[in-house]
Write an enzyme that holds these catalytic residues in place. Sequence first.
Site, PDB file in Angstrom:
ATOM      1  CG  ASP A  52     -25.380 -32.723  -3.751  1.00 52.03           C
ATOM      2  OD1 ASP A  52     -26.582 -32.441  -3.583  1.00 52.03           O
ATOM      3  OD2 ASP A  52     -24.978 -33.517  -4.628  1.00 52.03           O
ATOM      4  CE1 TYR A  57     -24.782 -38.912  -6.709  1.00 47.06           C
ATOM      5  CE2 TYR A  57     -24.188 -37.328  -4.999  1.00 47.06           C
ATOM      6  CZ  TYR A  57     -24.685 -37.610  -6.259  1.00 47.06           C
ATOM      7  OH  TYR A  57     -25.083 -36.573  -7.079  1.00 47.06           O
ATOM      8  CE  LYS A  82     -28.179 -35.727  -5.973  1.00 50.19           C
ATOM      9  NZ  LYS A  82     -27.216 -34.973  -5.137  1.00 50.19           N
ATOM     10  CG  HIS A 115     -30.558 -38.520  -7.973  1.00 52.91           C
ATOM     11  ND1 HIS A 115     -29.683 -39.197  -7.162  1.00 52.91           N
ATOM     12  CD2 HIS A 115     -29.779 -37.844  -8.859  1.00 52.91           C
ATOM     13  CE1 HIS A 115     -28.436 -38.953  -7.546  1.00 52.91           C
ATOM     14  NE2 HIS A 115     -28.473 -38.138  -8.572  1.00 52.91           N
TER      15      HIS A 115
END
Length: 289
Positions: A52, A57, A82, A115
Amino acid sequence: MRNESILKKEGSYILNNGVQIPAVGFGTYKAAEGRNADVIRMAIESGYRYFDTASFYGTETYLAEAVRESGLHRDDFFIASKLWKTEMGYETVKTAFTRTLEKLETDYLDLYLIHWPLPEPEYADWRNLDRETWRAMEELCAEGKIRAIGLSNFLPHHIDNILKDCKIRPVVNQIEYHPGYSQEAVVSYCKDQNILVEAWSPMGRRRVLDEPLVQKLSGKYGVSPAQICLKFAVQRGIIPLPKSSTVERMRENLDLFSFEMEQEDIWRLATMPQTGWSGEHPDRERVRI
């Protein structure tokens, strides 16, 4: 009405669109703080195949590197990403998705999520923004570029807004979930709507692992406190997305099917006083804890 079409397979689930998803994933948030793919590479070697990530990120390129160097085929992996708050909106989604594919060095995603439901807590027109964002994702899915689409951090009223006129129903909703913050209303709603729940931060924080009940159950079942938290998700039909930086912990976090907790212990964990909350809430400003 509750729909029971999500059927547990050995180590996996079947989503409401027929796509198979592993029952445990590896969360990549802050997994490349050393600016390399080492942690993700270790996770692959430890047996993880579901990863994931998210544009926010900054780990998409490192995940691509680790997958490429693994020697395994792309189809051996289940990769989810996301789109961030600044990437919402019909046209912006298309651009963001293309950028994500380029960073991941792939021509499709197994799962793509919104998200957060709101760019910021006071954003007035979030309903229209969510719907047009979802419409773009539906089109990408229809084009075969995404196998499944879903949500992250959506509460029931946010999901209702999507369900009103969607062509493709969300398959998952990824939320903060752990003993001490199990969001029972969201979980119940999602199960009624045949939406699989995924758990980010499934071990909470150090406070959760040090909780007397978690420590007691760790001794009772002969497993680590982290495994108690992860099993709490697994036994409730929720996919945990743990993260770790050591091979020993990574393998331990995958060993969740060799023991079973008694139902009474599950209820005790589900009714713990709130602890370990991140301070994140989609409709409110971040609380610094």
